[in-house]
Write a protein that holds these residues in place. Structure first.
Motif, PDB file in Angstrom:
ATOM      1  N   GLY A 243       0.806  -1.090   0.152  1.00  0.00           N
ATOM      2  CA  GLY A 243      -0.107   0.118   0.080  1.00  0.00           C
ATOM      3  C   GLY A 243       0.769   1.166   0.077  1.00  0.00           C
ATOM      4  N   GLU A 244       0.389   2.266  -0.615  1.00  0.00           N
ATOM      5  CA  GLU A 244       1.015   3.676  -0.783  1.00  0.00           C
ATOM      6  C   GLU A 244       1.077   4.262   0.592  1.00  0.00           C
ATOM      7  N   TYR A 245       2.090   5.111   1.192  1.00  0.00           N
ATOM      8  CA  TYR A 245       1.966   5.914   2.224  1.00  0.00           C
ATOM      9  C   TYR A 245       1.295   6.871   2.285  1.00  0.00           C
ATOM     10  N   GLY A 246       0.393   7.147   3.356  1.00  0.00           N
ATOM     11  CA  GLY A 246      -0.220   8.431   3.451  1.00  0.00           C
ATOM     12  C   GLY A 246       0.606   9.672   3.324  1.00  0.00           C
ATOM     13  N   GLN A 247      -0.053  10.692   2.851  1.00  0.00           N
ATOM     14  CA  GLN A 247       0.886  11.967   2.544  1.00  0.00           C
ATOM     15  C   GLN A 247       0.661  12.747   3.985  1.00  0.00           C
ATOM     16  N   LYS A 248       1.657  13.415   4.299  1.00  0.00           N
ATOM     17  CA  LYS A 248       1.745  14.427   5.350  1.00  0.00           C
ATOM     18  C   LYS A 248       0.775  15.690   5.641  1.00  0.00           C
ATOM     19  N   GLY A 249      -0.040  15.854   6.487  1.00  0.00           N
ATOM     20  CA  GLY A 249      -0.954  16.740   6.495  1.00  0.00           C
ATOM     21  C   GLY A 249      -0.184  18.207   6.437  1.00  0.00           C
ATOM     22  N   GLU A 250      -1.095  19.249   5.762  1.00  0.00           N
ATOM     23  CA  GLU A 250      -0.142  20.598   5.612  1.00  0.00           C
ATOM     24  C   GLU A 250      -0.165  21.150   6.960  1.00  0.00           C
ATOM     25  N   ASP A 251       0.835  21.970   7.088  1.00  0.00           N
ATOM     26  CA  ASP A 251       0.939  22.941   8.213  1.00  0.00           C
ATOM     27  C   ASP A 251      -0.150  23.816   8.394  1.00  0.00           C
ATOM     28  N   GLY A 252      -0.613  24.214   9.316  1.00  0.00           N
ATOM     29  CA  GLY A 252      -1.567  25.181   9.475  1.00  0.00           C
ATOM     30  C   GLY A 252      -0.666  26.597   9.457  1.00  0.00           C
ATOM     31  N   LYS A 253      -1.668  27.787   9.081  1.00  0.00           N
ATOM     32  CA  LYS A 253      -0.742  29.050   8.865  1.00  0.00           C
ATOM     33  C   LYS A 253      -0.680  29.713  10.138  1.00  0.00           C
ATOM     34  N   ALA A 254       0.201  30.579   9.769  1.00  0.00           N
ATOM     35  CA  ALA A 254       0.554  31.572  11.267  1.00  0.00           C
ATOM     36  C   ALA A 254      -0.901  32.455  11.219  1.00  0.00           C
ATOM     37  N   GLY A 255      -1.078  32.745  12.258  1.00  0.00           N
ATOM     38  CA  GLY A 255      -2.289  33.719  12.692  1.00  0.00           C
ATOM     39  C   GLY A 255      -2.077  35.046  11.828  1.00  0.00           C
ATOM     40  N   GLY A 256      -3.179  36.023  11.660  1.00  0.00           N
ATOM     41  CA  GLY A 256      -3.092  37.100  11.032  1.00  0.00           C
ATOM     42  C   GLY A 256      -2.517  38.179  12.089  1.00  0.00           C
ATOM     43  N   ALA A 257      -1.819  39.203  11.377  1.00  0.00           N
ATOM     44  CA  ALA A 257      -1.101  40.318  12.272  1.00  0.00           C
ATOM     45  C   ALA A 257      -1.996  41.249  12.629  1.00  0.00           C
ATOM     46  N   THR A 258      -2.137  41.898  13.638  1.00  0.00           N
ATOM     47  CA  THR A 258      -2.641  43.005  14.523  1.00  0.00           C
ATOM     48  C   THR A 258      -1.693  44.106  14.403  1.00  0.00           C
ATOM     49  N   LYS A 259      -2.109  45.185  13.650  1.00  0.00           N
ATOM     50  CA  LYS A 259      -1.458  46.205  13.677  1.00  0.00           C
ATOM     51  C   LYS A 259      -1.285  47.270  14.372  1.00  0.00           C
ATOM     52  N   LEU A 260      -0.705  48.476  14.547  1.00  0.00           N
ATOM     53  CA  LEU A 260      -0.521  49.265  15.387  1.00  0.00           C
ATOM     54  C   LEU A 260      -1.776  50.440  15.377  1.00  0.00           C
ATOM     55  N   ALA A 261      -2.270  50.740  16.497  1.00  0.00           N
ATOM     56  CA  ALA A 261      -3.539  51.443  16.440  1.00  0.00           C
ATOM     57  C   ALA A 261      -3.222  52.609  17.306  1.00  0.00           C
ATOM     58  N   GLU A 262      -3.710  53.884  16.943  1.00  0.00           N
ATOM     59  CA  GLU A 262      -4.093  54.876  17.895  1.00  0.00           C
ATOM     60  C   GLU A 262      -5.638  55.439  18.027  1.00  0.00           C
ATOM     61  N   ILE A 263      -6.048  55.311  19.140  1.00  0.00           N
ATOM     62  CA  ILE A 263      -7.365  55.879  19.464  1.00  0.00           C
ATOM     63  C   ILE A 263      -7.595  57.050  20.559  1.00  0.00           C
ATOM     64  N   THR A 264      -8.016  57.893  19.868  1.00  0.00           N
ATOM     65  CA  THR A 264      -8.005  59.338  20.476  1.00  0.00           C
ATOM     66  C   THR A 264      -9.524  59.797  20.708  1.00  0.00           C
ATOM     67  N   ILE A 265     -10.156  59.621  22.039  1.00  0.00           N
ATOM     68  CA  ILE A 265     -11.363  59.963  22.217  1.00  0.00           C
ATOM     69  C   ILE A 265     -11.453  61.125  23.337  1.00  0.00           C
ATOM     70  N   ARG A 266     -12.044  62.104  22.905  1.00  0.00           N
ATOM     71  CA  ARG A 266     -12.114  63.484  23.773  1.00  0.00           C
ATOM     72  C   ARG A 266     -13.083  63.403  24.745  1.00  0.00           C
ATOM     73  N   ASP A 267     -14.136  62.705  24.559  1.00  0.00           N
ATOM     74  CA  ASP A 267     -15.453  62.559  25.412  1.00  0.00           C
ATOM     75  C   ASP A 267     -16.178  61.340  25.168  1.00  0.00           C
ATOM     76  N   ILE A 268     -16.399  60.602  26.476  1.00  0.00           N
ATOM     77  CA  ILE A 268     -17.247  59.479  26.457  1.00  0.00           C
ATOM     78  C   ILE A 268     -18.640  59.520  27.422  1.00  0.00           C
ATOM     79  N   ASP A 269     -19.739  59.310  26.504  1.00  0.00           N
ATOM     80  CA  ASP A 269     -20.718  59.243  27.364  1.00  0.00           C
ATOM     81  C   ASP A 269     -21.251  57.904  27.294  1.00  0.00           C
ATOM     82  N   ALA A 270     -21.038  57.251  28.453  1.00  0.00           N
ATOM     83  CA  ALA A 270     -21.291  55.733  28.294  1.00  0.00           C
ATOM     84  C   ALA A 270     -21.823  55.486  29.721  1.00  0.00           C
ATOM     85  N   LYS A 271     -22.931  56.267  30.080  1.00  0.00           N
ATOM     86  CA  LYS A 271     -23.425  56.138  31.378  1.00  0.00           C
ATOM     87  C   LYS A 271     -24.060  54.737  31.688  1.00  0.00           C
ATOM     88  N   LYS A 272     -24.581  54.162  30.716  1.00  0.00           N
ATOM     89  CA  LYS A 272     -25.269  52.668  30.773  1.00  0.00           C
ATOM     90  C   LYS A 272     -24.313  51.499  30.685  1.00  0.00           C
TER      91      LYS A 272
END
Length: 419
Positions: A243-272
């Motif tokens: 019988g033939e050998y089974g083939q190797k499973g493919e490696d999983g891919k590396a996770g996606g990249a999370t890039k730099l972020a700058e969040i600037t909020i001057r006023d928050i109304d989140a009373k709830k």
């Protein structure tokens, strides 16, 4: 008035028309920023004091990749969002990305409806370029209204959000966030496919059964069937194919990249409920399972015994069964993706209104090894053939490595992974 001025000041930097914005129009443009100095002026709202504090800690969490190609990007981002000077050796690498490609959005009032998720990302297809190019997104909003369950997200862009007022109408719900800084929906090094999972290895083909051995031709006589030919012994059966050998499973891919972020909020109304900002590094894909080995072919029976004029010829030896093929090894799980710094700036007296959740990228699960194929059945004969050996089970792959959660700074203070 000062807040209004900042909104229109940023709009001016983006080339967005004030009159159109005053009439309630949302303006979306795709612009190019030619120099790193202009990028710092347009993309970041950090003042000199903030930049100085960022410079002191910018590379603390990401120092390990300073010698990689990503290190060039990091040093360039330090200039834009903190302080720093690119290395002379970085000049060629950075110049490849200029003028920067930036999706720019300005709107005076943006209301996101209940349960709606608004994604503002830009992709390579918007620019007719490769998906791996570093892309930028800046969103400039005077008043952002979030109805219950609404959210704003970006995936895998360097991101700048400038918002004068956020009004959150809903309450906190488990697992729900208001602003999401998410990884690219594809692996960091890939063809752009959203499928992170490695393909299973192909199953090995079964070995063919040995050819049937034809009995000799005899003639009917008064004494029974007799063989009159020249063959002096019965032929042995043939061996089955492995019988033939089974083939190797493919490696999983590396996770996606999370890039730099700058969040600037001057006023928050989140009373709830608190304003929840969520950041996550991409999870690696699971490795594919190894293919099962093929079964060995059956051996054929030895030629039947026969009578000549002078003696009885014993049956031929049975053919051996073919060996089963070994199972393929499982693929390795992909590592979690990489992440860059995230900066959140709010009024100091509204820090308690902000809830930050930062999650690591988990390594992908390992693929299982394939089962070995069964050895073929021996052919009958004298003596009987040998059964083929069963194939060996393949080894499981290695689980991918977890990667750190995005480093998050709230008013320039580093937070733990979940706050």
């Amino acid at each position: 008035m000062e807040e209004q001025n900042e909104f229109f000041e940023v709009a001016g930097l983006l080339g967005h028309d004030t009159n159109r914005l005053m009439l309630g129009e949302e303006i979306i443009t795709y612009m190019r920023i030619p120099t790193i100095t202009q990028a710092a002026n347009i993309l970041s709202r950090a003042d000199l004091e903030q930049r100085a504090k960022r410079a002191n800690t910018f590379f603390d969490a990401i120092k390990g990749r300073e010698r990689m190609g990503q290190g060039i990007h990091d040093r360039g981002e330090a200039v834009v969002f903190a302080y720093g000077q690119p290395l002379v050796s970085d000049t060629h690498g950075l110049n490849r990305h200029f003028p920067l490609r930036v999706k720019a959005i300005s709107v005076k009032v943006k209301r996101i409806k209940a349960g709606e998720c608004l994604e503002v990302s830009t992709r390579g297809m918007d620019w007719d370029i490769d998906h791996m190019e570093e892309l930028y997104c800046i969103v400039n909003i005077d008043t952002l209204i979030l109805e219950p369950g609404a959210s704003l997200i970006v995936r895998g862009n360097v991101f700048s959000l400038v918002c004068q007022h956020i009004v959150k109408l809903g309450t906190d719900k488990e697992g729900k966030y208001d602003i999401g800084i998410l990884p690219t929906p594809y692996a960091f090094h890939s063809d752009g496919s959203s499928n992170m999972v490695g393909a299973d290895g192909k199953i090995g083909k079964n070995g063919k059964d040995a050819d049937f051995v034809k009995d000799v031709e005899t003639k009917a006589t008064f004494f029974g069937p007799l063989y009159y030919g020249e063959q002096t012994k019965a032929l042995s059966g043939e061996r089955g194919e492995d019988g033939e050998y089974g083939q190797k499973g493919e490696d999983g891919k590396a996770g996606g990249a999370t890039k730099l972020a700058e969040i600037t909020i001057r006023d928050i109304d989140a009373k709830k409920g608190n304003l929840c900002i969520f950041a996550k590094t991409g999870d690696g894909g699971s490795g594919g399972n190894g293919g099962h080995g093929g079964d060995g072919g059956n051996g054929s029976n030895g030629q039947s015994g026969y009578q000549t004029l002078s003696k009885w010829i014993m049956q031929g030896q049975g053919g051996d069964g073919g060996n089963g093929g070994n199972g393929g090894n499982g693929g390795h799980g992909g590592n979690g993706g990489i992440a860059s710094n995230i900066y959140i700036s709010v009024n100091q007296d509204q820090i308690d209104c902000v809830k930050v959740i930062a999650e690591q990228g988990f390594g992908g699960l390992s693929g299982k090894g394939g089962m070995g194929g069964r050895g073929g059945t021996p052919g009958e004969g004298i003596p009987t053939g040998k059964k083929g050996h069963d194939g060996l089970e393949g080894n499981s792959g290695r689980r991918g490595h977890n990667r750190m959660a995005p480093p998050v700074f709230l008013n320039e203070v580093k937070l733990s992974s979940t706050d």
